[in-house]
Structure formats: structure tokens, C-alpha cells
Design a protein around this motif. Structure first.
Motif, PDB file in Angstrom:
ATOM      1  N   LEU A   1       7.497  59.131-152.477  1.00  0.00           N
ATOM      2  CA  LEU A   1       7.841  60.344-151.733  1.00  0.00           C
ATOM      3  C   LEU A   1       9.333  60.608-151.815  1.00  0.00           C
ATOM      4  CD1 LEU A   1       5.825  59.642-148.491  1.00  0.00           C
ATOM      5  CD2 LEU A   1       5.041  60.645-150.599  1.00  0.00           C
ATOM      6  N   LYS A   2       9.700  61.780-151.346  1.00  0.00           N
ATOM      7  CA  LYS A   2      11.134  62.046-151.179  1.00  0.00           C
ATOM      8  C   LYS A   2      11.651  61.155-150.054  1.00  0.00           C
ATOM      9  CE  LYS A   2      10.383  66.880-152.142  1.00  0.00           C
ATOM     10  NZ  LYS A   2      10.272  68.182-151.493  1.00  0.00           N
ATOM     11  N   TRP A   3      12.906  60.841-150.110  1.00  0.00           N
ATOM     12  CA  TRP A   3      13.399  59.862-149.136  1.00  0.00           C
ATOM     13  C   TRP A   3      13.326  60.379-147.708  1.00  0.00           C
ATOM     14  CZ3 TRP A   3      18.732  59.639-146.971  1.00  0.00           C
ATOM     15  CH2 TRP A   3      19.400  60.844-147.103  1.00  0.00           C
ATOM     16  N   THR A   4      13.330  61.699-147.525  1.00  0.00           N
ATOM     17  CA  THR A   4      13.251  62.231-146.163  1.00  0.00           C
ATOM     18  C   THR A   4      11.820  62.271-145.648  1.00  0.00           C
ATOM     19  OG1 THR A   4      13.287  64.373-147.220  1.00  0.00           O
ATOM     20  CG2 THR A   4      15.318  63.624-146.235  1.00  0.00           C
TER      21      THR A   4
END
Lengths: 435, 656
Positions: free
Chosen positions: B530-533
Motif C-alpha cells: 500500500l501507499k505509506w499513508t
């Protein structure tokens, strides 16, 4: 020459068949270096399964192949191994024939230049002899078929092999001078994965020169030819897209295939630069960097076409390399395609500056990919940075390789016009620099 | 106690008043009523008492101004000799079976409360509270409902504002261990679960759902606002409306679970406030959160649905059921002594019923103790009740809190149960489900769902519902269903593939479970980066995947009661039963905890810099070659010479 090529094909098929039947095939099919979300065989099968369930394969986010691929594998899904081996064979033979023809033209042009005394006297050692050019087409085929990258890609049944076959056929039909076939194959390649659209420029330059149309933007004949080729290209692209629409009855595939390529929503690790960059990107800069990175792939077309307008085949090589380095979901199959062209430029070896270093880095990285992947994903003793570092190094090595060949090509051309042993004004030996 | 004594004179006055009322009502009520209700309660065991008829007749108290307490005071002496007969039929205001029911002119409401205590074979105690409020009110009539009595206003407003037809919400802490504890009356998955049927007049269902979850989030102090399109599905078959109406277009259904939701005091307090008596009186007095949450399992739920007002179902009324299920592990905390009491469990005793309740009862399951040789119960109650619940006929001892005699001389009820023997055996639940993730590493995995049919000779179909978040990319072509080593092709399969960051996978299938077998459903998935956020604050803890839902019509050993009347105990009357031979059951498997590969969260700047450097290396080397040309290098001047020339220039002397 047919016999060695046949032998080569037999060897290549044997190696692939052996791997297909071994337990390694499943392992290879899972490797992120070999398959990307765009071309994984598992996803093709999933798309077919969804179609069987009566669900549009594009309603989910697993299937990103084009409708023509579904249509193809709807019939040949049971013979997938043969299809992929056949695709590799077609690529190799197409490249073989293309390079053979290209070498003939190179030799002919060299002969004319020699007869016209256009080369300086001390350039004789740069002149290519038919003897050394004789085995180049076979080497090209061998570089493609026996390249471990290609073999892995084929055994993993990555549809990248099919795209490579289409591009190889495009190169062949361009070099053979068939504008219509070239436009059609280019359209198919573009339809499969957008990026080959940049190959329109070398095709245009090559075909124009072959038909003795001066490459000059002020000439109306050149514009006419551009229009002609663009019409053929866009027309066939339009036909294919419409055909896809009628196959599935909806436009869902456009966002699902091209939107997916351009907006990079799937951050599965691969050998490219996109995945970790966009996984770590700040959300409000995401769109900006997406544009920057995607424009980067297409942007080099214009300056390269201007610089290499007399050498369209080298331009094809450069474009293929740029695409495979900077595309959003690269796999080793893409790299294999441009690596196959390296024997064509074997005469540049004396000008390459760091080929040893680059090839060592490429080899080391290829070995380290699975190691660091294992450490990160399975052993848990490393983290994502390890794998990311290797992708960075791998891409730096590719960039250096390509720019080294570019440098060597330009330098040879310079020597062919200005002489090999340049002297300064005071008679001492001169060194060439880029200024 | 003190309060009781203080208003004793007032009570005496009210007593005399109520005597008149009681006498009056006895005269107005047809005499056949009591008989009819007794007949319609076949599962009610009469405690062989001749005074039953007079007793029930005496209880026909009008509902409008109920001096319940007063009656209790008055009949305290009666209770010792007159055992109550028909549990539930006592102040049954909704006299469906009577010949000419006296219809109240304005919408009326009714509140019932009950507590079921079931000693489990594992030594744990299962306590289940149910509170039911029924209101003959039409929220959808277009007119504004502004006068609320027993029905909580906050929920009434939610129903009318969002055009809700049915609403089911549950908050659960812990996992119900079916193989040790048997079946709960109403199962619920760990975490929060919400499913809502909207009226078919709702045009923007998704928008309404979004608003509704946010409002409910405020009402219950829960993280329901985290319900968005990525965890909402529209099951096609698993969740049918439980109330009246036969609209089954699943466009109006939304189902979501939050398996990660942690349930605690802040969710219990607003839940208690929905009760008419709050936690001030009645059974809710027992709900002391420090005890309730010191338990093996805690589940609280709210179910709102329209129900028939009478058996002809001409008009509907709204039913609100609040349930609270707790499993106490008293065995380990009690130093191996197997006994429990209300005080031990809740650190409270009961002193009164909720004055607003028309019925208030405690049921204690004594099925396994026919001769009182397993355990003893004190204070003893002679009142027995039988109910068919979950395909099993159970016997219960009943304490009726509306009768003052229940509380005895201490004016408080502290039911106590002490085991005598220690042998335990349990009827294995007929249907049981399990789930786990197989595979290793962070790249791929496989979800295994096991469904057990313990019935010795009957096969029955089950509906399996699986909701898998998008970041586990499920491959439907890897789905296999096997039972007894053979392929078991689902007869119905509904699959909705996921969209990244938009919606989850939904897999629903109808599988026939062969008798005495295990059916295994496996499907492979791939873990996404996933995206880090998008990671949770503790990404290496893993991501939860909600429970699978298994819904089934299980063949029943005993004849089920298809005729649910107002009088049957609440716990047995939730799921409508269409036929006698089978009963509906819904069970939940364990939620899954799945690890995903994570990026390095400390690296965003470094990654941006490094990747951009590589791109710049590419750009730079190409730019270099594209813009420059080869030239013969001019001999460069030495540094000393250049400096000398600069000085010479300043001096105006010709250069070197």
C-alpha cells in the motif's frame, strides 16, 4: 544460415519445455521481477474465470490485459505454453530477418560512401567487414532466445512475450519497408501497452528515408508522408479499439488497461522506479510526480529523433531501452528485447567506456533481486529498502549501458567524418570532448 | 430499601386505588381470554396449580398508568402460595388471540425485559439480556413524530430521517467459542457489525448510508465512521430482512463490519441510555461495566425492525430489541468452586423490575438438571418454562420480577447456583465454522474456511458470505470447495471483484454440506503493497479481515415453534420460523489477521531524493549527449597562468 537458426530454435524450445515441466515453473511465475500486474498469467486466468462467471473482467482490479488477449486466450488457453514459445520464436526470427536486412543496407551504404571517398583515410579500421557482420543476425536471435530474462519471462507465461513479438514484427516490417504493416503492428503494440507509440518517430524516419523522401519539415512531400503514415497508424488503432469494444460491448477496458498503466495504482514491487517512489510519495505531490515520471518516458522521443534522424534503427533501440527503463510496470522481458539488439552494435565496442562495470552491476543485481526479496518477504530480516536499493542500482546500470552505447554511436559517427586519429593544431594527439 | 419504606403511606393509598382498578378490569375482560392465552402457549408448563386462572385474570392490568410496584406490594403474600403460570402472557396488552381486542386509540408502546442465564459445559456462565420495545407507530407516514415515550428518540429520529427499514448493529469483544459454549441466541462477529435495509424510496442509498454510519457513530460512541465504500458490501442472499415486508432487492441493503473495533464502557453507556429505565431500575441495574467487561465474551446489539401488530399483519409496529450477551469465566476466578450468583457476576442484586416494563423475567436454563442432581438453585422457584430454541427443547426456571414475591423477605433477588457434580457433556452444535490463513511470507496466502456439519444423517445447504478487503487480491479461479475429499461445486456463486481503494471482494455461495462432514473452502490471495499513508498506525500488527458469515437452515431435532406469539420468551423469538422441521441460524467465523508487506515509513524524503537522482542521471546523460557535440579538446591553461592573466588584465599589461 537457416540451419544454425533452426538449431537455435530447437535448443530454445527444449530449454523452455524442460522448465515448463519442472517444479520451477510455479516459482518463476510468482517472481515479481518476471511478472507485473499488467502481464501476469495468473491474472489472465482470473480474467477468463471472471468471464466464465458472467462478470466483466474489468469490473475488478485484477485483470489489466486488453480484450484481444482475452479473445486470444479464450481459444488457446489450453495451449498457452506453446503459444508463448511460439511468440518467442516469432520474435527471434523477426529480429533475425530484420537485422539481416538492416546489415545489408548498412553494408551497401558503406560501400557507396567508400566509393564516394567520403570517409577519411585513417578510418579504414572503423569500416565493417562482411565477415564480422555475417553472424550478427544469428547472435541477435541467440541473445533473445537464450537470454535468461526471456526464458524466465516465457516460463512465467508473461504476456510481455507477446508484446515483444508484436514489436519485433513491427521492426521487421519497418526495415522491410512496408509502411502499412509497420503501422498496423505499431498500432497493435500501442494498443497492448501505450508506450510503443514513441516508436512512431523512428518508423517515420526510416520509411521516409527508404522512400527517398527528404526528412525536412519544410518539404510538403515529408508532411504528406507523415500524414499518410499517421492515418494508417491511427486508422488501425481505431479499428482495433473498436473491435475490442464490440468484443466486450463496453468501454470498461480503457480505464482498466490504460488508466492502470498511466496512473500506477498498483504498487506491487517490480524492477522499475515507480513502485517504491509512489508508495512513499506525499499524497498532494502524487499527481505532479506521476506526470513528471510518465512524461519522462515519452519526452526523449523528440530530441533523440532530431539527433538520430539519420540512424532510425539505432533510434528504435534507444526508444525501446528508454521505455523499458522508465515504464510504469517493467519486467525483465522488456529488458530482454532491447538487450537483443546489442550484437547489432558490436562494432561500437572500442568506444564503450564502462561496459565491464555496467555488465557486472547488471549481473550482480539480477542475482541479488531474489536474494533480497527473500530476505524482505520471507525471512523478515531485511526491509523494503534493500530491494529498493537493488532496483535503483539496476536502473542506474541500465541507464549507463544505454547512454554508453549512445555515446559510442555518436563518437563513431564523428570519427567517420573527421578521421580517427585527430591532431591538434600544434600536431600533438588530440582528445575528443563533448562541448 | 429505604426508599421503599419512605413512600409506604403513598403506596398504601395507591394500593387501595389499584384494587379498584384490578377488580374493574377483571370484570371487563372476557373470561375466555386467560384460557385462550394459556392454550396458545403450548410450551408453557403449568406448575400444577389450581389457582392459575384466577391469578392470570387478576393480572390483566391496564397498561396506561401501571402501578406495577403497588401490585407487587399488595400480592407479596400471594406469591408464596400461588405460583405464576404462564410466563409472558401476564400483562399482554396486545391481545392478538382474543375475540374483540380493545384497541387503544393512540399509538401504544410496550417494553419487556428478560435475562437468560445458561450454565455452560465448560464451566462458564452465559448471560443474555434482552430488552424489547414495541411501538405501534408509523415513522414513514410523512408526519413528524415528536412524542416519544418508551422508544428512544435518538433512534426514532434516525429511522425517520434516513428511511431505515431495518437496522442491526452489534458490538462484540471476544470470540464466541461454539465448540465449547454451544450456540448463542444471537451470534455476532468480533468487532462492530452493521447492516441496514433502507426503504425503497431512498434514491441515494450510498449517500444515506454514509450519513447514517456517521450518526450512529455519534450515538454509540463507536468508530462506525470508518465504514466507507472499502468495507461495505451488498450481500445478495445472506442478509434477508427479518421484519415484515418482502422487498428483497439487495440494492437497498448495506452490510459492513469493523473487525478491529474495540468495545468498551464508552459503547455500553449510550447503549444503556436507550433503555426506558436506563440503568436505574430493572435488569439493567446489573450492568456494571467493570464486571461486564471482565469477561470472556461481551456482545451488545441493537436490532430495529418492523413487526406485525397481530397475526393477520394488517398493520406493523416498530420493534427495538437491545441484547447484551456476556460469558463469565467464574470457574477460574472462583478458585475452582463451581457456583455463581447474580452478585458474584454483576456485583449487584435485583430489587425491582423496571416499572415501565410489562414483563420482566429471569430465565435460568436447567435442562441438564432434571432431577436437581447436577446443581441446586436458590432461592428456589417453582415456575418452569419450556422453549424450543435453536433446534433444542430447553427447560427454564423463571423468576418473574414483576411479582414482589420473587424478591423474598430481603427485598432483593440474588439467584445462586451451586454445582454438585462435575461431569460435563454437551450436544455438539450441528453447524460450526472455522477460518484461518495458510501460507508463509508476505507475498501470497490462502484463506481456508472450514464448515462442519455434525448432523449424523441430514445434509443441509449453507450460505457462505466472505468479505475480503481489496488489499488482499483474491483470485476466484483458485476457489476450491471440497467435502469428504470430493469436489463440492457450489450451486450458487455470487462474486464481486474488488476495486483498488474503492470496494472489497464479495464472495457469496450456496454449498450443500453432506452429513457428518467437513467442507473446506480455499481461495488464494496476493498481498498488496500500500501507499505509506494507507497503513494503520501499527502496520506490523497486521490487517483484520472480517468474519465469514455462514447462514443456514439447520434441520431441527424437535419441532420448531412456527407460531411466535407475544408471550413466548424473547430469546426464542428473534428469527421468524417458517417451518417446523428446520430453524435459521447464522454463525460467524474468526476474523483473520493478515500481515502485509510494509515500506519503510521513515524514508519518504530519502526515496524521493534517491529515485529522482536516478531519473536525473538518465536525463543528465541523455541531455549531455543530445545537446553537445564532439570537439577536439583545447589545451587547458594551467591555474597559475590563469591567475597571472587575471592580474595582468587588472594591471593593463598584455596577457601571457
Amino acid at each position: 544460415m537457416a540451419a544454425p537458426l533452426t538449431l537455435l530454435l530447437i535448443v530454445a524450445v527444449t530449454v523452455r519445455a524442460a522448465l515448463f515441466n519442472s517444479s520451477l515453473a510455479d516459482l518463476i511465475a510468482e517472481r515479481v521481477e518476471v511478472v507485473s500486474p499488467l502481464n501476469a498469467w495468473k491474472r489472465v486466468v482470473e480474467g477468463l474465470a471472471l468471464l466464465d462467471l458472467g462478470i466483466s473482467p474489468y469490473s475488478g482490479d485484477v485483470f489489466h490485459e486488453t480484450p484481444l488477449i482475452i479473445y486470444l486466450f479464450h481459444f488457446v488457453v489450453d495451449y498457452a505454453e506453446i503459444t508463448f514459445m511460439l511468440a518467442d520464436g516469432i520474435t527471434a526470427v523477426a529480429l533475425y530477418m530484420a537485422v539481416k536486412d538492416y546489415n545489408k543496407q548498412v553494408f551497401r551504404r558503406q560501400k557507396y560512401a567508400l566509393e564516394a571517398d567520403r570517409y577519411p583515410m585513417d578510418c579504414l579500421e572503423l569500416i565493417r567487414s562482411p565477415k564480422e557482420m555475417y553472424y550478427i543476425p544469428l547472435k541477435v536471435a541467440m541473445f533473445y532466445l537464450l537470454n535468461p530474462f526471456t526464458i524466465l519471462s516465457c516460463v512465467a507465461k508473461s504476456t510481455c512475450g507477446l508484446n515483444n513479438a508484436v514489436i519485433a514484427l513491427f521492426v521487421l516490417s519497418t526495415i522491410k519497408g512496408s509502411a502499412l504493416l509497420s503501422a498496423i503492428f505499431l498500432a497493435v503494440a500501442t494498443y497492448q501497452s501505450i508506450y510503443p507509440v514513441t516508436l512512431f518517430a523512428p518508423a517515420l524516419l526510416y520509411l521516409a528515408q527508404r522512400q527517398f523522401i527528404p526528412v525536412n519539415l519544410r518539404r510538403s512531400s515529408f508532411w504528406l508522408f507523415i500524414l499518410q503514415l499517421a492515418f494508417m497508424y491511427l486508422g488501425s488503432l481505431f479499428v482495433i479499439v473498436c473491435l475490442s469494444f464490440f468484443l466486450l460491448g463496453s468501454w470498461d477496458f480503457l480505464p482498466s488497461v490504460y488508466g492502470f498503466i498511466l496512473s500506477v495504482p498498483d504498487l506491487t514491487p517490480n524492477i522499475g522506479l515507480f513502485w517504491y517512489f509512489f508508495a512513499e510519495m506525499f499524497e498532494h505531490f502524487r499527481l505532479f510526480f506521476l506526470f513528471v515520471f510518465q512524461i519522462n518516458v515519452f519526452f526523449y522521443t523528440i530530441p533523440l529523433s532530431i539527433k538520430l534522424k539519420d540512424h532510425p534503427v539505432f533510434l528504435i533501440f534507444m526508444q525501446l531501452a528508454v521505455i523499458s527503463i522508465f515504464k510504469s510496470y517493467p519486467t525483465v522481458g522488456d529488458i530482454a528485447l532491447y538487450l537483443a539488439f546489442l550484437p547489432v552494435w558490436s562494432h561500437l565496442h572500442r568506444f564503450l567506456r564502462n561496459i565491464f562495470l555496467v555488465s557486472c552491476v547488471l549481473l550482480a543485481c539480477s542475482a541479488l533481486f531474489p536474494v533480497l526479496w527473500h530476505l524482505w518477504i520471507y525471512a523478515g530480516s531485511a526491509n523494503s529498502n534493500f530491494y529498493y536499493a537493488i532496483t535503483l542500482l539496476f536502473n542506474v546500470a541500465q541507464i549507463l549501458l544505454v547512454s554508453d552505447y549512445f555515446y559510442a554511436y555518436l563518437r563513431r559517427e564523428h570519427h567517420l567524418t573527421h578521421g580517427l586519429y585527430l591532431k591538434r593544431a600544434d600536431g600533438s594527439e588530440a582528445t575528443l570532448v563533448l562541448k | 430499601m429505604a426508599a421503599h419504606r419512605c413512600n409506604f403511606p403513598a403506596l398504601v393509598f395507591l394500593c387501595t386505588l389499584s384494587v379498584f382498578i384490578v377488580v374493574g378490569s377483571q370484570e371487563t375482560t372476557p373470561g375466555s381470554d386467560a384460557d385462550a392465552s394459556a392454550v396458545n402457549n403450548p410450551q408453557t408448563v403449568l406448575a400444577s396449580d389450581p389457582q392459575t386462572v384466577t391469578e392470570t385474570a387478576g393480572e390483566q392490568t391496564p397498561e396506561e398508568e401501571p402501578p406495577v410496584e403497588v401490585e407487587e406490594e399488595e400480592r407479596r403474600w400471594e406469591a408464596t402460595k400461588a405460583e405464576e403460570a404462564t410466563p409472558g402472557d401476564a400483562p399482554s396488552r396486545d391481545q392478538a388471540m382474543s375475540e374483540d381486542p380493545p384497541r387503544p386509540p393512540q399509538p401504544t408502546d410496550d417494553f419487556q425485559e428478560e435475562l437468560v442465564i445458561r450454565p455452560l459445559h465448560s464451566g462458564d456462565i452465559y448471560t443474555s439480556f434482552q430488552f424489547r420495545t414495541v411501538w405501534d407507530m408509523d415513522f414513514m407516514g410523512g408526519h413528524k413524530v415528536s412524542h416519544y415515550r418508551l422508544f428512544p428518540k435518538s433512534l426514532g429520529q434516525v429511522i425517520s430521517k434516513f428511511s431505515v427499514r431495518e437496522l442491526h448493529i452489534s458490538f462484540t469483544q471476544g470470540y464466541w467459542r461454539t465448540m465449547q459454549w454451544g450456540q448463542p441466541f444471537l451470534s455476532s462477529p468480533p468487532g462492530a457489525e452493521l447492516w441496514v435495509w433502507f426503504q425503497d424510496t431512498v434514491t441515494d442509498v450510498d449517500g444515506t448510508w454514509k450519513e447514517l454510519t456517521n450518526v450512529l457513530s455519534g450515538i454509540f460512541c463507536a468508530s462506525l465512521n470508518f465504514i466507507d465504500s472499502t468495507n461495505t458490501v451488498q450481500p445478495s442472499a445472506s442478509f434477508k430482512p427479518l421484519g415484515t415486508g418482502n422487498v428483497t432487492d439487495h440494492r437497498f441493503l448495506r452490510y459492513a463490519t469493523l473487525p478491529r473495533e474495540i468495545v468498551c464502557t464508552e459503547n455500553l453507556t449510550p447503549w444503556k441510555k436507550l433503555l426506558p429505565c436506563g440503568s436505574k431500575a430493572g435488569l439493567a441495574v446489573l450492568m456494571k461495566s467493570e464486571k461486564l467487561f471482565h469477561s470472556s465474551f461481551h456482545s451488545q446489539a441493537v436490532h430495529i425492525r418492523p413487526v406485525c401488530q397481530d397475526w393477520q399483519c394488517k398493520t406493523t409496529s416498530w420493534e427495538l430489541r437491545q441484547t447484551l450477551n456476556v460469558v463469565f469465566d467464574l470457574h477460574t476466578s472462583g478458585q475452582g468452586k463451581r457456583e455463581w450468583s447474580l452478585f458474584k457476576m454483576f456485583s449487584r442484586t435485583l430489587t425491582e423490575a423496571c416499572p415501565l416494563a410489562s414483563s420482566s423475567k429471569i430465565y435460568i436454563d436447567i435442562t441438564d438438571n432434571p432431577q436437581w442432581d447436577q446443581f441446586e438453585l436458590s432461592p428456589a422457584t417453582a415456575l418452569l418454562s419450556q422453549a424450543v430454541v435453536l433446534g433444542d427443547r430447553r427447560t427454564y426456571s423463571v423468576y418473574d420480577l414483576t411479582q414482589q414475591g420473587t424478591f423474598g423477605s430481603m427485598r432483593s433477588l440474588n439467584a445462586l447456583l451451586r454445582w454438585k457434580s462435575n461431569d460435563r457433556d454437551m450436544l455438539r452444535p450441528l453447524l460450526h465454522g472455522e477460518r484461518y490463513v495458510a501460507g508463509y511470507g508476505l507475498q501470497t496466502g490462502e484463506i481456508h474456511t472450514l464448515m462442519y456439519n455434525h448432523h449424523p444423517y441430514r445434509a443441509f445447504p449453507v450460505l457462505l458470505l466472505d468479505t475480503v478487503p481489496w488489499y488482499l487480491r483474491m483470485y476466484i479461479h483458485t476457489l476450491t470447495v471440497t467435502s469428504k475429499g470430493k469436489d463440492n461445486k457450489p450451486s450458487y456463486l455470487h462474486y464481486q471483484p474488488s476495486k483498488d481503494r474503492v470496494r472489497p471482494h464479495l464472495l457469496e455461495m450456496l454449498v450443500q454440506l453432506p452429513p457428518n462432514s467437513v467442507t473446506e473452502v480455499t481461495v488464494q490471495f496476493e498481498r498488496a503493497l500500500l501507499k505509506w499513508t494507507e497503513y494503520t498506525p501499527d502496520p506490523n500488527h497486521g490487517f483484520y479481515v472480517g468474519s465469514s458469515v455462514i447462514s443456514a437452515l439447520v434441520p431441527s431435532v424437535v419441532a420448531m415453534d412456527t407460531n411466535i406469539t407475544q408471550e413466548s420468551p424473547l430469546f426464542s423469538s428473534f428469527f421468524p420460523c417458517k417451518e417446523e422441521s428446520s430453524y435459521f441460524m447464522r454463525i460467524y467465523t474468526e476474523p483473520l489477521l493478515v500481515n502485509l508487506p510494509t515500506p519503510d515509513f521513515s524514508m519518504p524524503y530519502n526515496v524521493i531524493c534517491l529515485t529522482c537522482t536516478v531519473v536525473a542521471v538518465g536525463y543528465g546523460s541523455f541531455y549531455n549527449l543530445l545537446t553537445r557535440t564532439f570537439q577536439v579538446e583545447e589545451p587547458s591553461q594551467g591555474l597559475a597562468k590563469r591567475i597571472a592573466n587575471v592580474i595582468r588584465k587588472m594591471r593593463g599589461v598584455p596577457l601571457l
